[in-house]
Design an enzyme around this catalytic site. Structure first.
Site, PDB file in Angstrom:
ATOM      1  N   GLU A   1      32.410  -4.896   0.575  1.00  0.00           N
ATOM      2  CA  GLU A   1      33.137  -6.185   1.043  1.00  0.00           C
ATOM      3  C   GLU A   1      33.748  -7.134  -0.080  1.00  0.00           C
ATOM      4  O   GLU A   1      34.588  -7.730   0.421  1.00  0.00           O
ATOM      5  CB  GLU A   1      32.507  -6.973   2.204  1.00  0.00           C
ATOM      6  CG  GLU A   1      31.229  -7.911   1.639  1.00  0.00           C
ATOM      7  CD  GLU A   1      29.753  -7.159   1.626  1.00  0.00           C
ATOM      8  OE1 GLU A   1      29.947  -5.689   1.767  1.00  0.00           O
ATOM      9  OE2 GLU A   1      28.850  -7.968   1.723  1.00  0.00           O
ATOM     10  N   ASN A   2      33.483  -7.162  -1.193  1.00  0.00           N
ATOM     11  CA  ASN A   2      34.182  -7.885  -2.235  1.00  0.00           C
ATOM     12  C   ASN A   2      35.518  -7.374  -2.585  1.00  0.00           C
ATOM     13  O   ASN A   2      36.338  -7.707  -3.545  1.00  0.00           O
ATOM     14  CB  ASN A   2      33.539  -8.233  -3.524  1.00  0.00           C
ATOM     15  CG  ASN A   2      32.611  -6.909  -4.113  1.00  0.00           C
ATOM     16  OD1 ASN A   2      32.505  -5.916  -3.467  1.00  0.00           O
ATOM     17  ND2 ASN A   2      32.871  -6.684  -5.447  1.00  0.00           N
TER      18      ASN A   2
END
Lengths: 218, 232
Positions: free
Chosen positions: A46-47
């Site tokens: 999710e980064n």
């Protein structure tokens, strides 16, 4: 009884061809090691990465390339990078088919608590609230009981919630359990574990229908 | 359209006590090291509100400003890697607002895009929902969240040109392009600064319109938090 890798192996059996999958920190990360042969899945971090590869060799470590656990990683052919808003857009927009994450408690309604213990240092929810609020299919990987032997599968969560009515399935060292109509439904037993043992370790309402098969773990 | 300034000292001019700053990066990946270091030399600048996904570690990233007690409030999604942070938070010296990561990203994006508020499902039914408007859409519950803006946004990119066009590298992109849009003044520090025309317009991530000052950073340390490797 399964060890951590056993739990990860069992969850890996849930992966289907073409799935985009977000794996949380801890046991969920291990799932990447057991993706069934011949099945193509793409891991989302999710980064800002789709197509997460294994850890790099020492001479290929790139500080600009990490996963959501801040570990150095690699890309695979076909990977893509994007910003954090796009990343959570694909999560909220239900484009990610499966989310696997850890939990401190799960309720029989499918509520999950995994970010805060009152009175202890609060580190923050990171992306967990976004993930559980949006994912179509959430599997929780966790130990059935906590360190002092208390069940983590409860009628109601006692810790501050991360999300409500969102967990679909739980895989622990003892069992595979599905959330159905406000109850825990027992689907499979871990090798060598009896239904009685699972009942004793489950504080919430446990539905046991018919003969419960033993998990097949390779 | 020459937005180039000489260095971090020139870039941070105008930042003063009590301001709100957005600071790009995820963990220590893609943080504006030069500007943070420069700000730490100006201890007279304090009472800052910092909007940043994380708060650095004890002796690096925003942790440096925390150690100097230059920060009054942190707005973040995860702040776990910092002992001094914990001490200041528990003693009440430091205010902390924790926000779901996707909501934080979208609030920055909204701030830059002129969207005052939006509905998101993250945090519904949790303590994050306290005091917020809840509305149902197609049978699912959502929270109203508002935009975030900053007096200064400080971002780090890989390459940039003197018009302020930016290209990020790998996962060092993260919050940087969103925060770049939401600052009254946006400062970009880059590893390579080139003349207009040298970057391919097809590959620009942040168009120069969002950037007011740009400079070539020096001595990037790029510290790694979790060095994980595969043995050959």
């Amino acid at each position: 009884m399964l060890d951590k890798n056993g739990i990860a192996k069992r969850i890996a059996q849930e992966l289907q061809e073409g799935f985009y999958v977000n794996l949380g920190i801890g046991i969920p990360t291990l799932v990447a090691n057991y993706i069934p042969h011949g099945i193509n899945v793409v891991l989302q971090s999710e980064n800002g990465l789709l197509g997460m590869g294994p850890f790099p060799y020492e001479d290929e470590v790139d500080p600009d390339l990490i996963n959501a656990g801040k570990q150095t990683i690699t890309t695979i052919p076909g990977s893509s990078f994007f910003d954090s808003a796009a990343s959570f857009g694909m999560i909220r927009g239900e484009h990610v088919q499966l989310t696997v994450l850890g939990a401190m408690e799960v309720s029989q309604e499918g509520d999950i608590a995994n970010w805060k213990i009152p009175g202890k240092m609060v580190k923050g929810m990171g992306g967990a609230m976004d993930l559980v609020a949006s994912a179509k299919n959430i599997i929780v990987a966790m130990q059935h009981v906590n360190k002092v032997g208390e069940s983590k599968l409860l009628p109601k969560c006692t810790l501050p919630l991360t999300g409500v009515k969102c967990v679909k399935k739980i895989v622990t060292e003892l069992a595979v359990i599905e959330i159905v109509n406000g109850s825990f439904k027992l689907l499979e037993r871990a090798p060598g574990i009896s239904v009685e043992q699972i009942k004793n370790a489950t504080a919430g309402n446990l539905i046991v229908e018919g003969e419960i098969p033993e998990m097949v773990i390779n | 359209m020459n937005k180039a300034v000489a260095n971090a000292a020139e870039a941070i001019k105008g930042i003063s006590s009590g301001m709100t700053l957005m600071v790009g990066g995820f963990g220590l990946c893609g943080i504006p090291e030069n500007c943070i270091s420069e700000l730490s030399k100006h201890r007279e600048i304090n009472g800052l509100t910092c909007i940043s996904n994380n708060a650095g570690v004890d002796d690096f990233g925003l942790g440096i400003l925390l150690n100097n007690k230059q920060v009054k409030k942190m707005i973040s999604s995860y702040v776990g890697e910092n002992d001094e942070f914990e001490r200041q938070m528990l003693s009440g010296e430091l205010e902390v607002e924790l926000i779901p990561q996707g909501t934080l990203a979208e609030r920055c994006r909204a701030g830059g895009a002129g969207i005052p508020a939006f509905f998101t499902p993250a945090g519904y039914g949790t303590e994050v929902a306290q005091g917020k408007e809840v509305r149902e859409f197609n049978g699912k519950m959502y929270l109203l969240e508002s935009w975030l803006k900053a007096d200064y946004s400080i971002v780090k990119a890989w390459k940039g040109d003197t018009h302020g066009n930016l290209i990020y590298k790998a996962t060092a992109r993260n919050f940087n392009p969103l925060m770049a849009t939401a600052g009254k003044i946006t400062i970009a520090e880059v590893e390579e600064l080139v003349l207009p025309g040298e970057l391919d317009p097809n590959e620009i991530h942040t168009p120069g319109i969002y950037v007011q000052r740009i400079f070539k950073g020096i001595n990037y340390e790029k510290r790694i938090e979790q060095r994980t490797v595969t043995k050959r």
